[in-house]
Design a protein around this motif. Structure first.
Motif, PDB file in Angstrom:
ATOM      1  N   THR A  53       8.927  26.165  10.547  1.00  0.00           N
ATOM      2  CA  THR A  53       8.205  27.347  10.209  1.00  0.00           C
ATOM      3  C   THR A  53       7.710  27.338   8.882  1.00  0.00           C
ATOM      4  O   THR A  53       8.122  26.281   7.951  1.00  0.00           O
ATOM      5  CB  THR A  53       9.034  28.671  10.350  1.00  0.00           C
ATOM      6  N   PRO A  54       6.539  27.668   8.460  1.00  0.00           N
ATOM      7  CA  PRO A  54       6.188  27.563   6.842  1.00  0.00           C
ATOM      8  C   PRO A  54       7.270  27.973   5.836  1.00  0.00           C
ATOM      9  O   PRO A  54       7.445  27.551   4.870  1.00  0.00           O
ATOM     10  CB  PRO A  54       4.955  28.478   6.905  1.00  0.00           C
ATOM     11  N   ALA A  55       8.086  29.105   6.220  1.00  0.00           N
ATOM     12  CA  ALA A  55       9.255  29.459   5.415  1.00  0.00           C
ATOM     13  C   ALA A  55      10.229  28.514   5.347  1.00  0.00           C
ATOM     14  O   ALA A  55      10.664  27.892   4.203  1.00  0.00           O
ATOM     15  CB  ALA A  55       9.856  30.628   5.941  1.00  0.00           C
ATOM     16  N   GLU A  56      10.543  27.697   6.309  1.00  0.00           N
ATOM     17  CA  GLU A  56      11.334  26.429   6.196  1.00  0.00           C
ATOM     18  C   GLU A  56      10.707  25.329   5.399  1.00  0.00           C
ATOM     19  O   GLU A  56      11.702  24.861   4.749  1.00  0.00           O
ATOM     20  CB  GLU A  56      11.772  26.139   7.914  1.00  0.00           C
ATOM     21  N   LEU A  57       9.569  25.008   5.615  1.00  0.00           N
ATOM     22  CA  LEU A  57       9.071  23.990   4.897  1.00  0.00           C
ATOM     23  C   LEU A  57       8.967  24.477   3.431  1.00  0.00           C
ATOM     24  O   LEU A  57       9.194  23.621   2.374  1.00  0.00           O
ATOM     25  CB  LEU A  57       7.565  23.674   5.457  1.00  0.00           C
ATOM     26  N   ALA A  58       8.643  25.647   3.232  1.00  0.00           N
ATOM     27  CA  ALA A  58       8.525  26.050   1.724  1.00  0.00           C
ATOM     28  C   ALA A  58       9.911  26.167   0.984  1.00  0.00           C
ATOM     29  O   ALA A  58       9.990  25.997  -0.322  1.00  0.00           O
ATOM     30  CB  ALA A  58       8.193  27.567   1.696  1.00  0.00           C
ATOM     31  N   GLU A  59      11.160  26.341   1.870  1.00  0.00           N
ATOM     32  CA  GLU A  59      12.266  25.986   1.111  1.00  0.00           C
ATOM     33  C   GLU A  59      12.492  24.689   0.332  1.00  0.00           C
ATOM     34  O   GLU A  59      13.371  24.629  -0.465  1.00  0.00           O
ATOM     35  CB  GLU A  59      13.363  26.309   2.268  1.00  0.00           C
ATOM     36  N   ARG A  60      11.890  23.801   1.085  1.00  0.00           N
ATOM     37  CA  ARG A  60      12.060  22.359   0.302  1.00  0.00           C
ATOM     38  C   ARG A  60      10.943  21.939  -0.469  1.00  0.00           C
ATOM     39  O   ARG A  60      10.921  20.832  -0.769  1.00  0.00           O
ATOM     40  CB  ARG A  60      12.363  21.339   1.673  1.00  0.00           C
ATOM     41  N   MET A  61      10.062  22.803  -0.635  1.00  0.00           N
ATOM     42  CA  MET A  61       8.641  22.458  -1.292  1.00  0.00           C
ATOM     43  C   MET A  61       8.682  23.247  -2.664  1.00  0.00           C
ATOM     44  O   MET A  61       9.391  24.280  -2.708  1.00  0.00           O
ATOM     45  CB  MET A  61       7.506  22.388  -0.597  1.00  0.00           C
ATOM     46  N   THR A  62       7.510  23.040  -3.694  1.00  0.00           N
ATOM     47  CA  THR A  62       7.478  23.891  -4.782  1.00  0.00           C
ATOM     48  C   THR A  62       6.338  24.780  -4.540  1.00  0.00           C
ATOM     49  O   THR A  62       5.805  25.365  -5.654  1.00  0.00           O
ATOM     50  CB  THR A  62       7.207  23.031  -5.930  1.00  0.00           C
ATOM     51  N   VAL A  63       6.024  25.212  -3.287  1.00  0.00           N
ATOM     52  CA  VAL A  63       4.777  25.922  -2.878  1.00  0.00           C
ATOM     53  C   VAL A  63       5.289  26.901  -2.154  1.00  0.00           C
ATOM     54  O   VAL A  63       6.306  26.791  -1.241  1.00  0.00           O
ATOM     55  CB  VAL A  63       3.579  25.333  -2.498  1.00  0.00           C
ATOM     56  N   PRO A  64       4.684  28.176  -2.247  1.00  0.00           N
ATOM     57  CA  PRO A  64       5.290  29.412  -1.253  1.00  0.00           C
ATOM     58  C   PRO A  64       4.850  29.147   0.216  1.00  0.00           C
ATOM     59  O   PRO A  64       4.278  28.195   0.594  1.00  0.00           O
ATOM     60  CB  PRO A  64       4.372  30.494  -1.634  1.00  0.00           C
ATOM     61  N   ALA A  65       5.674  29.928   1.057  1.00  0.00           N
ATOM     62  CA  ALA A  65       5.235  29.815   2.437  1.00  0.00           C
ATOM     63  C   ALA A  65       3.951  30.119   2.849  1.00  0.00           C
ATOM     64  O   ALA A  65       3.237  29.252   3.840  1.00  0.00           O
ATOM     65  CB  ALA A  65       6.176  30.978   3.183  1.00  0.00           C
ATOM     66  N   ALA A  66       3.243  30.952   1.983  1.00  0.00           N
ATOM     67  CA  ALA A  66       1.879  31.259   2.411  1.00  0.00           C
ATOM     68  C   ALA A  66       0.902  29.896   2.276  1.00  0.00           C
ATOM     69  O   ALA A  66       0.041  29.756   3.107  1.00  0.00           O
ATOM     70  CB  ALA A  66       1.141  32.140   1.742  1.00  0.00           C
ATOM     71  N   GLU A  67       1.279  29.224   1.314  1.00  0.00           N
ATOM     72  CA  GLU A  67       0.508  27.921   1.170  1.00  0.00           C
ATOM     73  C   GLU A  67       0.941  26.828   1.926  1.00  0.00           C
ATOM     74  O   GLU A  67       0.183  25.947   2.574  1.00  0.00           O
ATOM     75  CB  GLU A  67       0.755  27.499  -0.531  1.00  0.00           C
ATOM     76  N   CYS A  68       2.074  26.997   2.448  1.00  0.00           N
ATOM     77  CA  CYS A  68       2.453  25.855   3.484  1.00  0.00           C
ATOM     78  C   CYS A  68       1.754  26.156   4.629  1.00  0.00           C
ATOM     79  O   CYS A  68       1.184  25.182   5.497  1.00  0.00           O
ATOM     80  CB  CYS A  68       3.897  25.908   3.681  1.00  0.00           C
ATOM     81  N   MET A  69       1.655  27.537   5.293  1.00  0.00           N
ATOM     82  CA  MET A  69       0.819  27.594   6.230  1.00  0.00           C
ATOM     83  C   MET A  69      -0.544  27.265   6.175  1.00  0.00           C
ATOM     84  O   MET A  69      -1.182  26.765   7.396  1.00  0.00           O
ATOM     85  CB  MET A  69       1.085  29.298   6.533  1.00  0.00           C
ATOM     86  N   GLU A  70      -1.279  27.410   5.037  1.00  0.00           N
ATOM     87  CA  GLU A  70      -2.714  27.235   4.825  1.00  0.00           C
ATOM     88  C   GLU A  70      -2.683  25.742   4.886  1.00  0.00           C
ATOM     89  O   GLU A  70      -3.718  25.081   5.387  1.00  0.00           O
ATOM     90  CB  GLU A  70      -3.062  27.648   3.742  1.00  0.00           C
ATOM     91  N   MET A  71      -1.745  24.738   4.417  1.00  0.00           N
ATOM     92  CA  MET A  71      -1.757  23.311   4.719  1.00  0.00           C
ATOM     93  C   MET A  71      -1.562  22.891   6.027  1.00  0.00           C
ATOM     94  O   MET A  71      -2.409  22.109   6.422  1.00  0.00           O
ATOM     95  CB  MET A  71      -0.785  22.833   3.562  1.00  0.00           C
ATOM     96  N   MET A  72      -0.822  23.505   6.792  1.00  0.00           N
ATOM     97  CA  MET A  72      -0.729  23.304   8.071  1.00  0.00           C
ATOM     98  C   MET A  72      -1.798  23.496   8.848  1.00  0.00           C
ATOM     99  O   MET A  72      -2.260  22.727   9.749  1.00  0.00           O
ATOM    100  CB  MET A  72       0.384  24.264   8.815  1.00  0.00           C
ATOM    101  N   ARG A  73      -2.671  24.702   8.603  1.00  0.00           N
ATOM    102  CA  ARG A  73      -3.997  24.781   9.224  1.00  0.00           C
ATOM    103  C   ARG A  73      -5.046  23.910   9.295  1.00  0.00           C
ATOM    104  O   ARG A  73      -5.644  23.201   9.830  1.00  0.00           O
ATOM    105  CB  ARG A  73      -4.446  26.198   8.748  1.00  0.00           C
ATOM    106  N   ARG A  74      -4.931  23.244   7.663  1.00  0.00           N
ATOM    107  CA  ARG A  74      -5.701  22.299   7.356  1.00  0.00           C
ATOM    108  C   ARG A  74      -5.575  21.124   7.919  1.00  0.00           C
ATOM    109  O   ARG A  74      -6.398  20.114   8.527  1.00  0.00           O
ATOM    110  CB  ARG A  74      -5.875  22.100   5.686  1.00  0.00           C
ATOM    111  N   LEU A  75      -4.155  20.440   8.264  1.00  0.00           N
ATOM    112  CA  LEU A  75      -3.726  19.481   8.896  1.00  0.00           C
ATOM    113  C   LEU A  75      -4.229  19.473  10.349  1.00  0.00           C
ATOM    114  O   LEU A  75      -4.512  18.578  11.049  1.00  0.00           O
ATOM    115  CB  LEU A  75      -2.316  19.253   8.588  1.00  0.00           C
ATOM    116  N   LEU A  76      -4.067  20.528  10.760  1.00  0.00           N
ATOM    117  CA  LEU A  76      -4.574  20.789  12.320  1.00  0.00           C
ATOM    118  C   LEU A  76      -5.882  20.678  12.560  1.00  0.00           C
ATOM    119  O   LEU A  76      -6.425  20.041  13.549  1.00  0.00           O
ATOM    120  CB  LEU A  76      -3.829  21.998  12.672  1.00  0.00           C
ATOM    121  N   ARG A  77      -6.629  21.299  11.490  1.00  0.00           N
ATOM    122  CA  ARG A  77      -8.286  21.028  11.766  1.00  0.00           C
ATOM    123  C   ARG A  77      -8.756  19.735  11.465  1.00  0.00           C
ATOM    124  O   ARG A  77      -9.752  18.961  12.018  1.00  0.00           O
ATOM    125  CB  ARG A  77      -8.989  21.938  10.424  1.00  0.00           C
TER     126      ARG A  77
END
Length: 234
Positions: A53-77
């Motif tokens: 989940t974006p929250a699980e990814l955010a725990e390992r990164m320096t960006v919040p979960a909302a930004e992780c979700m947006e990056m996932m959307r970009r990668l899917l596009r």
């Protein structure tokens, strides 16, 4: 206790990062943040977590979960990540991420680069034939075409060096393939690999040298002879 802790850390394993991805992620249109997110996804996959989940990814990164979700959307596009549906033996459906599209795009990019380089080499070789025909003022014979190909394929001469040897033959007034072949042989023997080296090497032999005693013509005038370096006699 300390040794046990170190053993636990080592037991977590490591994530293999393809060097090709590190070298070409920019050409694929990926940002550094997106690259790190993809690496974390690969780490989750190796742990058996196929839909982080974006929250699980955010725990390992320096960006919040909302930004992780947006990056996932970009990668899917962008087609770097895909979502696959899976049905187990009990008929329960689930979803998981896959990075197969990323590897496919990387391979496609590498093939495109290789094809571009090959096409560029072919164009340069075709240009070489054109330059020779312009200087000779006629189409090249089959034997001359074969000689050009041998200079490139067998002798390993760069097209630019072959063109430089052609110019040297023109300056020397010896426009024939035997003379050009001798120039290339001498250059290779003396370690000439660049245009600058070839220019300096040729200029050294074309430089006029003063004569000790100028020759006297029948008219009483002195005639100055400019020494000429013949590559065929070297």
């Amino acid at each position: 206790m300390e040794k046990k802790k170190v053993a636990e850390w080592l037991a977590q394993g490591s994530v293999a990062v393809p060097k090709l991805l590190l070298n070409h992620y920019k050409q694929l249109g990926l940002s550094e943040a997106e690259l790190v997110l993809l690496l974390h996804m690969q780490s989750f996959f190796e742990q058996g977590i196929t839909f982080p989940t974006p929250a699980e990814l955010a725990e390992r990164m320096t960006v919040p979960a909302a930004e992780c979700m947006e990056m996932m959307r970009r990668l899917l596009r962008k087609g770097m990540v895909a979502i696959e549906e899976h049905t187990d033996e009990r008929g329960i459906r689930s979803e998981k991420y896959t990075l197969e599209p990323l590897w496919e795009q990387l391979v496609h990019h590498l093939y495109a680069e290789a094809a571009k380089d090959e096409c560029g080499g072919q164009q340069e070789e075709e240009s070489l034939y054109t330059v020779f025909e312009q200087e000779f003022g006629r189409p090249l014979s089959p034997f001359e075409c074969e000689t050009l190909a041998m200079w490139i394929d067998q002798d390993g001469h760069e097209p630019a060096i072959i063109k430089a040897a052609l110019r040297e033959a023109v300056l020397s007034g010896k426009l024939n393939f035997r003379y050009i072949d001798r120039i290339l042989f001498e250059w290779k023997k003396n370690g000439i690999r660049t245009i600058e080296q070839a220019h300096d090497y040729g200029k050294k032999f074309r430089k006029p040298k003063p004569l000790a005693r100028p020759a006297k013509q029948e008219t009483g005038e002195f005639k100055q002879t400019i020494p000429f370096f013949n590559w065929l006699d070297s």
